[in-house]
Each structure stands twice: as structure tokens, then as C-alpha cells.
Design an enzyme around this catalytic site. Structure first.
Site, PDB file in Angstrom:
ATOM      1  N   SER A   1       3.990  -5.589  -3.412  1.00 14.78           N
ATOM      2  CA  SER A   1       2.886  -6.420  -3.887  1.00 14.78           C
ATOM      3  C   SER A   1       1.748  -5.508  -4.328  1.00 14.78           C
ATOM      4  O   SER A   1       1.199  -4.748  -3.522  1.00 14.78           O
ATOM      5  CB  SER A   1       2.383  -7.331  -2.762  1.00 14.78           C
ATOM      6  OG  SER A   1       1.089  -7.800  -3.109  1.00 14.78           O
TER       7      SER A   1
ATOM      8  N   HIS B   1       5.699  -7.445  -7.487  1.00 15.16           N
ATOM      9  CA  HIS B   1       5.162  -8.723  -7.000  1.00 15.16           C
ATOM     10  C   HIS B   1       3.680  -8.795  -7.359  1.00 15.16           C
ATOM     11  O   HIS B   1       2.891  -7.924  -7.001  1.00 15.16           O
ATOM     12  CB  HIS B   1       5.370  -8.844  -5.486  1.00 15.16           C
ATOM     13  CG  HIS B   1       4.970 -10.171  -4.936  1.00 15.16           C
ATOM     14  ND1 HIS B   1       5.772 -11.297  -5.038  1.00 15.16           N
ATOM     15  CD2 HIS B   1       3.853 -10.569  -4.273  1.00 15.16           C
ATOM     16  CE1 HIS B   1       5.155 -12.326  -4.464  1.00 15.16           C
ATOM     17  NE2 HIS B   1       3.979 -11.908  -3.997  1.00 15.16           N
TER      18      HIS B   1
ATOM     19  N   ASP C   1       0.303 -10.953  -7.280  1.00 11.36           N
ATOM     20  CA  ASP C   1      -0.376 -12.036  -6.563  1.00 11.36           C
ATOM     21  C   ASP C   1      -1.595 -12.536  -7.328  1.00 11.36           C
ATOM     22  O   ASP C   1      -2.566 -11.795  -7.522  1.00 11.36           O
ATOM     23  CB  ASP C   1      -0.818 -11.536  -5.184  1.00 11.36           C
ATOM     24  CG  ASP C   1       0.345 -11.405  -4.223  1.00 11.36           C
ATOM     25  OD1 ASP C   1       1.099 -12.383  -4.086  1.00 11.36           O
ATOM     26  OD2 ASP C   1       0.493 -10.324  -3.617  1.00 11.36           O
TER      27      ASP C   1
ATOM     28  N   MET D   1      -4.668 -15.086  -7.355  1.00  9.67           N
ATOM     29  CA  MET D   1      -5.507 -15.914  -6.468  1.00  9.67           C
ATOM     30  C   MET D   1      -6.753 -16.373  -7.208  1.00  9.67           C
ATOM     31  O   MET D   1      -7.316 -15.613  -8.005  1.00  9.67           O
ATOM     32  CB  MET D   1      -5.912 -15.114  -5.232  1.00  9.67           C
ATOM     33  CG  MET D   1      -4.727 -14.526  -4.475  1.00  9.67           C
ATOM     34  SD  MET D   1      -5.264 -13.718  -2.962  1.00  9.67           S
ATOM     35  CE  MET D   1      -3.715 -12.966  -2.434  1.00  9.67           C
TER      36      MET D   1
ATOM     37  N   HIS E   1       3.295 -14.622  -8.420  1.00 11.70           N
ATOM     38  CA  HIS E   1       3.105 -15.557  -7.321  1.00 11.70           C
ATOM     39  C   HIS E   1       1.756 -16.239  -7.522  1.00 11.70           C
ATOM     40  O   HIS E   1       0.708 -15.632  -7.283  1.00 11.70           O
ATOM     41  CB  HIS E   1       3.163 -14.766  -6.000  1.00 11.70           C
ATOM     42  CG  HIS E   1       2.840 -15.572  -4.783  1.00 11.70           C
ATOM     43  ND1 HIS E   1       2.637 -15.006  -3.534  1.00 11.70           N
ATOM     44  CD2 HIS E   1       2.684 -16.908  -4.603  1.00 11.70           C
ATOM     45  CE1 HIS E   1       2.365 -15.951  -2.651  1.00 11.70           C
ATOM     46  NE2 HIS E   1       2.377 -17.119  -3.281  1.00 11.70           N
TER      47      HIS E   1
ATOM     48  N   MET F   1      -1.163 -18.433  -6.650  1.00  6.83           N
ATOM     49  CA  MET F   1      -1.905 -19.112  -5.588  1.00  6.83           C
ATOM     50  C   MET F   1      -3.136 -19.695  -6.260  1.00  6.83           C
ATOM     51  O   MET F   1      -4.274 -19.237  -6.047  1.00  6.83           O
ATOM     52  CB  MET F   1      -2.268 -18.103  -4.481  1.00  6.83           C
ATOM     53  CG  MET F   1      -1.057 -17.695  -3.656  1.00  6.83           C
ATOM     54  SD  MET F   1      -1.292 -16.153  -2.745  1.00  6.83           S
ATOM     55  CE  MET F   1      -0.846 -14.968  -4.005  1.00  6.83           C
TER      56      MET F   1
ATOM     57  N   MET G   1       6.542 -17.987   2.864  1.00  7.77           N
ATOM     58  CA  MET G   1       5.354 -17.226   3.279  1.00  7.77           C
ATOM     59  C   MET G   1       5.422 -16.979   4.781  1.00  7.77           C
ATOM     60  O   MET G   1       5.558 -17.924   5.571  1.00  7.77           O
ATOM     61  CB  MET G   1       4.069 -18.002   2.976  1.00  7.77           C
ATOM     62  CG  MET G   1       3.715 -18.176   1.514  1.00  7.77           C
ATOM     63  SD  MET G   1       3.595 -16.660   0.560  1.00  7.77           S
ATOM     64  CE  MET G   1       2.222 -15.827   1.374  1.00  7.77           C
TER      65      MET G   1
ATOM     66  N   GLY H   1      -3.527 -15.506   0.769  1.00  8.41           N
ATOM     67  CA  GLY H   1      -4.919 -15.169   0.451  1.00  8.41           C
ATOM     68  C   GLY H   1      -5.257 -13.698   0.626  1.00  8.41           C
ATOM     69  O   GLY H   1      -6.131 -13.193  -0.062  1.00  8.41           O
ATOM     70  N   PHE H   2      -4.565 -13.046   1.532  1.00 10.43           N
ATOM     71  CA  PHE H   2      -4.930 -11.657   1.834  1.00 10.43           C
ATOM     72  C   PHE H   2      -3.699 -10.827   2.168  1.00 10.43           C
ATOM     73  O   PHE H   2      -2.743 -11.348   2.761  1.00 10.43           O
ATOM     74  CB  PHE H   2      -5.897 -11.611   3.029  1.00 10.43           C
ATOM     75  CG  PHE H   2      -7.142 -12.409   2.786  1.00 10.43           C
ATOM     76  CD1 PHE H   2      -8.213 -11.868   2.078  1.00 10.43           C
ATOM     77  CD2 PHE H   2      -7.228 -13.722   3.222  1.00 10.43           C
ATOM     78  CE1 PHE H   2      -9.353 -12.617   1.827  1.00 10.43           C
ATOM     79  CE2 PHE H   2      -8.362 -14.492   2.972  1.00 10.43           C
ATOM     80  CZ  PHE H   2      -9.431 -13.931   2.271  1.00 10.43           C
ATOM     81  N   GLY H   3      -3.750  -9.561   1.807  1.00 14.95           N
ATOM     82  CA  GLY H   3      -2.745  -8.617   2.265  1.00 14.95           C
ATOM     83  C   GLY H   3      -3.078  -8.148   3.673  1.00 14.95           C
ATOM     84  O   GLY H   3      -4.155  -8.438   4.203  1.00 14.95           O
ATOM     85  N   GLY H   4      -2.138  -7.472   4.299  1.00 11.11           N
ATOM     86  CA  GLY H   4      -2.395  -6.815   5.568  1.00 11.11           C
ATOM     87  C   GLY H   4      -2.421  -7.706   6.792  1.00 11.11           C
ATOM     88  O   GLY H   4      -2.907  -7.305   7.840  1.00 11.11           O
TER      89      GLY H   4
ATOM     90  N   ASP I   1       7.423 -13.142   2.082  1.00 12.61           N
ATOM     91  CA  ASP I   1       6.154 -12.539   1.655  1.00 12.61           C
ATOM     92  C   ASP I   1       5.147 -12.600   2.789  1.00 12.61           C
ATOM     93  O   ASP I   1       4.738 -13.686   3.209  1.00 12.61           O
ATOM     94  CB  ASP I   1       5.639 -13.304   0.428  1.00 12.61           C
ATOM     95  CG  ASP I   1       4.385 -12.687  -0.181  1.00 12.61           C
ATOM     96  OD1 ASP I   1       3.928 -11.638   0.300  1.00 12.61           O
ATOM     97  OD2 ASP I   1       3.879 -13.284  -1.153  1.00 12.61           O
ATOM     98  N   GLY I   2       4.729 -11.424   3.259  1.00 10.28           N
ATOM     99  CA  GLY I   2       3.649 -11.345   4.240  1.00 10.28           C
ATOM    100  C   GLY I   2       4.053 -10.610   5.509  1.00 10.28           C
ATOM    101  O   GLY I   2       4.962 -11.039   6.221  1.00 10.28           O
ATOM    102  N   GLY I   3       3.413  -9.491   5.768  1.00 11.21           N
ATOM    103  CA  GLY I   3       3.648  -8.769   7.016  1.00 11.21           C
ATOM    104  C   GLY I   3       5.009  -8.096   7.117  1.00 11.21           C
ATOM    105  O   GLY I   3       5.460  -7.797   8.225  1.00 11.21           O
TER     106      GLY I   3
ATOM    107  N   GLY J   1       3.286  -5.352   0.649  1.00 13.77           N
ATOM    108  CA  GLY J   1       2.088  -4.817   0.007  1.00 13.77           C
ATOM    109  C   GLY J   1       1.538  -3.642   0.769  1.00 13.77           C
ATOM    110  O   GLY J   1       1.697  -2.479   0.396  1.00 13.77           O
ATOM    111  N   SER J   2       0.886  -3.958   1.915  1.00 10.62           N
ATOM    112  CA  SER J   2       0.227  -2.886   2.667  1.00 10.62           C
ATOM    113  C   SER J   2       1.238  -1.861   3.183  1.00 10.62           C
ATOM    114  O   SER J   2       0.923  -0.669   3.267  1.00 10.62           O
ATOM    115  CB  SER J   2      -0.609  -3.468   3.805  1.00 10.62           C
ATOM    116  OG  SER J   2       0.142  -4.393   4.558  1.00 10.62           O
TER     117      SER J   2
HETATM  118  C1  DX5 Z   1      -0.611 -12.933   0.447  1.00 12.32           C
HETATM  119  C2  DX5 Z   1       0.218 -12.365  -0.686  1.00 12.32           C
HETATM  120  C3  DX5 Z   1       1.136 -11.264  -0.307  1.00 12.32           C
HETATM  121  C4  DX5 Z   1       0.479 -10.056   0.255  1.00 12.32           C
HETATM  122  C5  DX5 Z   1       1.467  -9.316   1.085  1.00 12.32           C
HETATM  123  O1  DX5 Z   1      -1.239 -14.069  -0.001  1.00 12.32           O
HETATM  124  O2  DX5 Z   1       1.018 -13.383  -1.265  1.00 12.32           O
HETATM  125  O3  DX5 Z   1       1.981 -10.909  -1.399  1.00 12.32           O
HETATM  126  O4  DX5 Z   1      -0.033  -9.189  -0.707  1.00 12.32           O
HETATM  127  O5  DX5 Z   1       0.800  -8.255   1.677  1.00 12.32           O
HETATM  128  P1  DX5 Z   1       1.302  -7.575   3.013  1.00 12.32           P
HETATM  129  O6  DX5 Z   1       2.677  -7.014   2.740  1.00 12.32           O
HETATM  130  O7  DX5 Z   1       0.279  -6.533   3.242  1.00 12.32           O
HETATM  131  O8  DX5 Z   1       1.331  -8.650   4.065  1.00 12.32           O
HETATM  132 ZN    ZN Z   2       2.587 -12.857  -2.765  1.00 16.07          ZN
END
Ligand code: DX5
Ligand code: ZN
Length: 231
Positions: free
Chosen positions: A11, A36, A38, A40, A70, A72, A141, A146-149, A179-181, A201-202
Site C-alpha cells: 500500500s 495498492h 488507497d 480517502m 481501493h 474509501m 478489511m 482510514g489509516f495505515g499502521g 488489508d490492514g495490519g 503498507g507500513s
Molecule cells: C487502510 C488502508 C490500508 C492501509 C494498510 O484504510 O486501506 O491499505 O494502508 O496499511 P498497514 O499495512 O500499515 O495496516
Molecule cells: Zn487499502
């Protein structure tokens, strides 16, 4: 699930945006499969990121890998043709953000892209009942969007198992994305629950090293090694 089918989708939310083209080139060079992307809108989710111009810029820069947009955003339909023109490969959206889910799915395919539905942690899979034949991807999800990490929400594993069964029973060619964590230490368990496409992502861009900011080989290799152990 054949192991060669596993796809890694960094991401770019966690990339260095000042060097975005280079960052994408480097993760792909290191063996990632999908970009990927994102999107928003500070309305459907409380954050604001990037739009079709940036997608188009990546294509103009020479990115050939699939771009997985993706969305959002709410509403979704108005922006879909713009992303198709900008070079999106997949476009996924949250069912809560569309008034007419079936129509939005048709719109994405009519624009020449692959279509997907995204399920938030508390959203049931019931939305799949009547539209499975219009899907190329199901995105689960494992964080609230909304946020990475953020940390992986464990109930996503059960939802992956349910979605995997629905896909396999249908015989349709639908990717199952998480997607996520997603991290090196949980990707194997996630694969074993049925995912075949892994957004990170992170975990990917956070592995950037000051001494060699262009090297993502070791983190992508660590993901692949874990995936190779998945049963
Ligand atoms: C969250 C995004 C994800 C996010 C994943 O809303 O859809 O794609 O960037 O980031 P990590 O891998 O850091 O959870
Ligand atoms: Zn995403």
C-alpha cells in the site's frame, strides 16, 4: 491454493510521497506484484489521500504492474470513470458507500476494470449473495479504514475462511484480498485462513533503511518465505 498464486500488494499510503514513482519502481523490482492505491475523501473515512491524477502520473512514469484502487469515498460512481481512464486495473469500493451496489459493480466492469467489494470489520458478507458473478475481488478489511499502521483485528481470519468457502463453492475466479495490519509474523496465518492477495503498507515501506532507501528485497523475501510455509 497454489502457492504461486499468492500476490503481495504494497500500500503506497506508507510510501515516501515525495519520491512516489521511485518507491513504486523499487517495491516492484523487489518482487511485489500489485500496487495498492488507497483513496480517502475525508468524508467516508476521516483522512484525505490521493486521486486519479496520481494514478495517471504513476502510469506515465512507466509503472506497468496492476494498480489496485481501493476507494474509501462516498459517493463512488462519479469518480470511477476517472480512475479507469487514469489506468486503474482493479477498483474496489465499500458497499455502504454506494446507493446501488450492483450498478456500481457493472459500471466498473463497463469501464474495463476488474471490480471488487470491500468489507469493513463489522460488515457481514451478506452483500455477496446476489452479486458474486460481478466480482473479481473480495477485500476483507482487518482494520477500520482510514489509516495505515493499525493492528490486525483477529476476527478477520474467520471472515476470510467464510469468504474462501463462498469463492471455492462458486467456482468463480475471484481474488481474496486482506488489508490492514499484515506483517511478516502474521501473513502465514492469514494465508492459511484463505487470503491469496496481501496488502501491506507500513510493514513494507516501514522497512526502508536510511543507508539504502531503495532496497525492499529483504522484506518482500521475508513475506514470500512465510507464504511458502503456509499449509
Ligand atoms: C487502510 C488502508 C490500508 C492501509 C494498510 O484504510 O486501506 O491499505 O494502508 O496499511 P498497514 O499495512 O500499515 O495496516
Ligand atoms: Zn487499502
Amino acid at each position: 491454493m497454489a502457492k504461486q498464486e499468492y500476490k503481495i500488494a504494497p500500500s503506497i499510503l506508507s510510501a515516501d510521497f515525495a519520491r512516489l514513482g521511485e518507491e513504486v519502481d523499487n517495491v516492484i523490482k523487489s518482487g511485489a506484484d500489485i500496487v495498492h492505491f488507497d483513496v480517502m475523501d475525508n468524508h467516508y473515512v476521516p483522512n484525505l489521500t490521493i486521486g486519479p491524477l496520481v494514478c495517471e502520473a504513476l502510469r506515465k512514469h512507466g509503472v506497468e504492474a496492476p494498480i489496485d484502487v481501493h476507494l474509501m469515498v462516498k459517493p463512488v460512481d462519479r469518480i470511477i470513470p476517472d480512475f479507469a481512464k487514469a489506468g486503474a486495473s482493479y477498483i474496489t469500493f465499500h458497499p455502504e458507500a454506494s446507493e446501488h451496489i450492483d450498478r456500481t459493480l457493472q459500471l466498473i466492469r463497463n469501464e474495463g476494470c476488474k471490480a471488487g467489494l470491500v468489507f469493513n470489520p463489522a460488515t457481514p458478507l451478506d452483500y455477496l449473495d446476489y452479486v458474486l458473478d460481478k466480482l473479481d475481488m473480495i477485500l476483507i478489511m482487518s482494520v477500520n479504514p482510514g489509516f495505515g499502521g493499525q493492528s490486525f483485528i483477529p476476527s478477520a481470519l474467520q471472515k476470510l475462511r467464510q469468504a474462501r468457502k463462498i469463492i471455492d463453492d462458486s467456482g468463480l475466479d475471484i481474488r481474496l484480498e486482506i488489508d490492514g495490519g499484515v506483517k511478516v509474523d502474521n501473513i502465514r496465518e492469514i494465508a492459511e485462513a484463505g487470503a491469496d492477495t496481501f496488502v501491506a503498507g507500513s510493514a513494507v515501506f516501514g522497512a526502508r533503511k536510511a543507508e539504502d532507501p531503495n532496497d525492499y528485497d529483504s522484506v518482500i523475501r521475508a513475506f514470500r518465505d512465510e507464504l511458502a510455509k503456509a499449509g
